[in-house]
Design a protein around this motif. Structure first.
Motif, PDB file in Angstrom:
ATOM      1  N   LYS A   1       0.810  -1.083  -0.045  1.00  0.00           N
ATOM      2  CA  LYS A   1       0.005  -0.114  -0.136  1.00  0.00           C
ATOM      3  C   LYS A   1       0.833   1.180  -0.091  1.00  0.00           C
ATOM      4  O   LYS A   1       2.229   1.143   0.430  1.00  0.00           O
ATOM      5  N   ALA A   2       0.217   2.388  -0.377  1.00  0.00           N
ATOM      6  CA  ALA A   2       1.014   3.575  -0.202  1.00  0.00           C
ATOM      7  C   ALA A   2       0.227   4.593   0.055  1.00  0.00           C
ATOM      8  O   ALA A   2      -1.055   4.506  -0.087  1.00  0.00           O
ATOM      9  N   TYR A   3       0.662   5.673   0.887  1.00  0.00           N
ATOM     10  CA  TYR A   3       0.077   6.986   1.350  1.00  0.00           C
ATOM     11  C   TYR A   3       0.675   8.274   0.888  1.00  0.00           C
ATOM     12  O   TYR A   3       1.812   8.239   0.968  1.00  0.00           O
ATOM     13  N   ALA A   4      -0.243   8.975   0.416  1.00  0.00           N
ATOM     14  CA  ALA A   4       0.148  10.324  -0.002  1.00  0.00           C
ATOM     15  C   ALA A   4      -0.230  11.120   0.866  1.00  0.00           C
ATOM     16  O   ALA A   4      -1.311  11.387   1.353  1.00  0.00           O
ATOM     17  N   ASN A   5       0.703  11.714   1.950  1.00  0.00           N
ATOM     18  CA  ASN A   5       0.227  12.360   2.970  1.00  0.00           C
ATOM     19  C   ASN A   5       0.131  13.968   2.615  1.00  0.00           C
ATOM     20  O   ASN A   5       0.494  14.498   1.776  1.00  0.00           O
ATOM     21  N   THR A   6      -0.655  14.431   3.445  1.00  0.00           N
ATOM     22  CA  THR A   6      -1.281  15.956   3.334  1.00  0.00           C
ATOM     23  C   THR A   6      -0.049  17.015   3.340  1.00  0.00           C
ATOM     24  O   THR A   6      -0.007  17.839   2.885  1.00  0.00           O
ATOM     25  N   ASN A   7       1.056  16.407   3.872  1.00  0.00           N
ATOM     26  CA  ASN A   7       2.423  17.325   4.142  1.00  0.00           C
ATOM     27  C   ASN A   7       3.303  17.286   2.675  1.00  0.00           C
ATOM     28  O   ASN A   7       4.420  17.741   2.785  1.00  0.00           O
ATOM     29  N   GLY A   8       2.786  16.168   1.930  1.00  0.00           N
ATOM     30  CA  GLY A   8       3.432  15.897   0.673  1.00  0.00           C
ATOM     31  C   GLY A   8       4.248  14.855   0.545  1.00  0.00           C
ATOM     32  O   GLY A   8       4.823  14.532  -0.684  1.00  0.00           O
ATOM     33  N   SER A   9       4.638  14.250   1.686  1.00  0.00           N
ATOM     34  CA  SER A   9       5.498  13.024   1.654  1.00  0.00           C
ATOM     35  C   SER A   9       4.579  12.057   1.233  1.00  0.00           C
ATOM     36  O   SER A   9       3.566  12.068   1.199  1.00  0.00           O
ATOM     37  N   VAL A  10       5.476  10.688   0.922  1.00  0.00           N
ATOM     38  CA  VAL A  10       4.858   9.486   0.494  1.00  0.00           C
ATOM     39  C   VAL A  10       5.672   8.367   1.180  1.00  0.00           C
ATOM     40  O   VAL A  10       6.580   8.476   1.354  1.00  0.00           O
ATOM     41  N   THR A  11       4.477   7.560   1.854  1.00  0.00           N
ATOM     42  CA  THR A  11       4.991   6.363   2.237  1.00  0.00           C
ATOM     43  C   THR A  11       4.506   5.294   1.459  1.00  0.00           C
ATOM     44  O   THR A  11       3.104   5.034   1.191  1.00  0.00           O
ATOM     45  N   ILE A  12       5.565   4.304   1.434  1.00  0.00           N
ATOM     46  CA  ILE A  12       5.267   2.973   0.622  1.00  0.00           C
ATOM     47  C   ILE A  12       5.513   1.945   1.501  1.00  0.00           C
ATOM     48  O   ILE A  12       6.680   1.617   1.931  1.00  0.00           O
ATOM     49  N   GLU A  13       4.572   0.890   1.620  1.00  0.00           N
ATOM     50  CA  GLU A  13       4.853  -0.220   2.345  1.00  0.00           C
ATOM     51  C   GLU A  13       4.377  -1.569   1.622  1.00  0.00           C
ATOM     52  O   GLU A  13       3.431  -1.749   0.828  1.00  0.00           O
ATOM     53  N   GLY A  14       5.386  -2.705   2.038  1.00  0.00           N
ATOM     54  CA  GLY A  14       5.342  -3.824   1.353  1.00  0.00           C
ATOM     55  C   GLY A  14       5.410  -4.988   2.522  1.00  0.00           C
ATOM     56  O   GLY A  14       6.398  -4.567   3.458  1.00  0.00           O
ATOM     57  N   THR A  15       4.633  -5.746   2.603  1.00  0.00           N
ATOM     58  CA  THR A  15       4.610  -6.711   3.672  1.00  0.00           C
ATOM     59  C   THR A  15       4.663  -8.276   3.101  1.00  0.00           C
ATOM     60  O   THR A  15       3.887  -8.568   2.265  1.00  0.00           O
TER      61      THR A  15
ATOM     62  N   ARG B   1       9.985   5.851   2.433  1.00  0.00           N
ATOM     63  CA  ARG B   1       9.157   7.146   2.712  1.00  0.00           C
ATOM     64  C   ARG B   1      10.099   8.376   1.971  1.00  0.00           C
ATOM     65  O   ARG B   1      11.331   8.350   2.124  1.00  0.00           O
ATOM     66  N   THR B   2       9.373   9.179   1.278  1.00  0.00           N
ATOM     67  CA  THR B   2      10.030  10.155   0.734  1.00  0.00           C
ATOM     68  C   THR B   2       9.543  11.373   0.890  1.00  0.00           C
ATOM     69  O   THR B   2       8.244  11.276   1.299  1.00  0.00           O
ATOM     70  N   PRO B   3      10.039  12.504   0.952  1.00  0.00           N
ATOM     71  CA  PRO B   3       9.382  13.820   1.261  1.00  0.00           C
ATOM     72  C   PRO B   3       8.673  14.512   0.237  1.00  0.00           C
ATOM     73  O   PRO B   3       7.928  15.223   0.643  1.00  0.00           O
ATOM     74  N   SER B   4       8.363  14.041  -1.018  1.00  0.00           N
ATOM     75  CA  SER B   4       7.682  14.274  -2.046  1.00  0.00           C
ATOM     76  C   SER B   4       7.284  13.374  -2.757  1.00  0.00           C
ATOM     77  O   SER B   4       7.709  12.187  -3.050  1.00  0.00           O
TER      78      SER B   4
ATOM     79  N   ALA C   1      14.138  11.457   3.632  1.00  0.00           N
ATOM     80  CA  ALA C   1      13.971  10.266   2.865  1.00  0.00           C
ATOM     81  C   ALA C   1      14.333   8.898   3.572  1.00  0.00           C
ATOM     82  O   ALA C   1      15.630   9.256   4.079  1.00  0.00           O
ATOM     83  N   MET C   2      13.903   7.936   3.859  1.00  0.00           N
ATOM     84  CA  MET C   2      14.094   6.847   4.593  1.00  0.00           C
ATOM     85  C   MET C   2      13.478   5.309   4.086  1.00  0.00           C
ATOM     86  O   MET C   2      12.599   5.436   3.484  1.00  0.00           O
ATOM     87  N   ALA C   3      14.278   4.322   4.641  1.00  0.00           N
ATOM     88  CA  ALA C   3      13.743   3.110   4.296  1.00  0.00           C
ATOM     89  C   ALA C   3      14.027   2.393   5.515  1.00  0.00           C
ATOM     90  O   ALA C   3      14.981   2.460   6.519  1.00  0.00           O
TER      91      ALA C   3
ATOM     92  N   ILE D   1      -2.447   4.234  -4.339  1.00  0.00           N
ATOM     93  CA  ILE D   1      -2.030   5.288  -3.059  1.00  0.00           C
ATOM     94  C   ILE D   1      -3.627   5.602  -2.632  1.00  0.00           C
ATOM     95  O   ILE D   1      -4.544   6.049  -2.880  1.00  0.00           O
ATOM     96  N   ALA D   2      -3.199   5.819  -1.038  1.00  0.00           N
ATOM     97  CA  ALA D   2      -4.569   6.447  -0.410  1.00  0.00           C
ATOM     98  C   ALA D   2      -3.993   7.982   0.146  1.00  0.00           C
ATOM     99  O   ALA D   2      -2.988   8.142   0.585  1.00  0.00           O
ATOM    100  N   LEU D   3      -5.101   8.607   0.419  1.00  0.00           N
ATOM    101  CA  LEU D   3      -4.532   9.828   1.113  1.00  0.00           C
ATOM    102  C   LEU D   3      -4.818   9.811   2.433  1.00  0.00           C
ATOM    103  O   LEU D   3      -5.734   8.994   3.016  1.00  0.00           O
ATOM    104  N   THR D   4      -3.876  10.518   3.153  1.00  0.00           N
ATOM    105  CA  THR D   4      -3.908  10.103   4.623  1.00  0.00           C
ATOM    106  C   THR D   4      -3.406  11.387   5.297  1.00  0.00           C
ATOM    107  O   THR D   4      -2.799  12.228   4.711  1.00  0.00           O
ATOM    108  N   SER D   5      -3.464  11.504   6.689  1.00  0.00           N
ATOM    109  CA  SER D   5      -2.936  12.661   7.305  1.00  0.00           C
ATOM    110  C   SER D   5      -1.344  12.750   7.317  1.00  0.00           C
ATOM    111  O   SER D   5      -0.694  11.920   7.031  1.00  0.00           O
ATOM    112  N   ASN D   6      -0.818  13.763   8.005  1.00  0.00           N
ATOM    113  CA  ASN D   6       0.438  13.935   8.039  1.00  0.00           C
ATOM    114  C   ASN D   6       1.206  12.819   8.977  1.00  0.00           C
ATOM    115  O   ASN D   6       0.499  12.671  10.010  1.00  0.00           O
ATOM    116  N   LEU D   7       2.231  12.457   8.632  1.00  0.00           N
ATOM    117  CA  LEU D   7       2.834  11.497   9.395  1.00  0.00           C
ATOM    118  C   LEU D   7       4.253  11.732   9.957  1.00  0.00           C
ATOM    119  O   LEU D   7       4.880  12.622   9.438  1.00  0.00           O
TER     120      LEU D   7
END
Length: 160
Positions: free
Chosen positions: A43-57, A66-69, A83-85, A154-160
């Motif tokens: 799954k992936a999240y486009a956060n309202t602060n512009g960052s993106v989080t992508i998860e694989g399980t 995670r990327t800042p944009s 930016a982190m992994a 991608i789903a829209l979510t709140s700031n992380l």
């Protein structure tokens, strides 16, 4: 008679050939310490602060990118926390947590497509993450290479 037998045999051989094509659409996979690793859920999240989080399980294992944009570009890991992994295994007998951060680990995440119309994200990744448990000398790091995330919803979510 011999030609009819050969023709019949050829037709049987050709008709028994099938192609089992399996598409990985979407997909989240890579080589973890040189062993193929493919997420079963992603799954992936486009956060309202512009960052993106992508998860694989995969079972007890989870990779988080995670990327800042969401801009299509290469994000370098290990410079800061923008930016982190991370990789974690929550199986009780194999508890492990690895991460990249400010001056910790290395690698990159490249976003190659951020499709707003279809709400999907695609790209590549590779990283070396450091074990949070500094006393674990058996597994001080984890290495992911040739990583690909393709058309992850991608789903829209709140700031992380």
């Amino acid at each position: 008679m011999k030609k009819i037998f050969q023709l019949t045999l050829l037709l049987i051989v050709l008709s028994s050939c099938t192609e089992d094509v399996k598409f990985n659409n979407p997909a989240f996979q890579g080589l973890k310490d040189n062993v193929f690793w493919r997420a079963t859920t992603y799954k992936a999240y486009a956060n309202t602060n512009g960052s993106v989080t992508i998860e694989g399980t995969l079972g007890y294992e989870k990779v988080i990118l995670r990327t800042p944009s969401s801009v299509e570009q290469v994000y370098i890991l290990g410079l800061d926390d923008n930016a982190m992994a991370s990789y974690s295994n929550t199986l009780p007998s194999q508890l492990e947590d690895y991460y990249t951060g400010t001056n910790v680990g290395s690698g990159q995440i490249e976003i190659t497509e951020f499709n707003v119309a279809n709400q999907t994200i695609s790209g590549t990744f590779k990283f070396i993450a450091v074990n949070e448990d500094e006393t674990n000398t058996d597994k001080p790091k984890v290495n992911f290479k040739e990583g690909v995330f393709y058309k992850i919803p991608i789903a829209l979510t709140s700031n992380l």
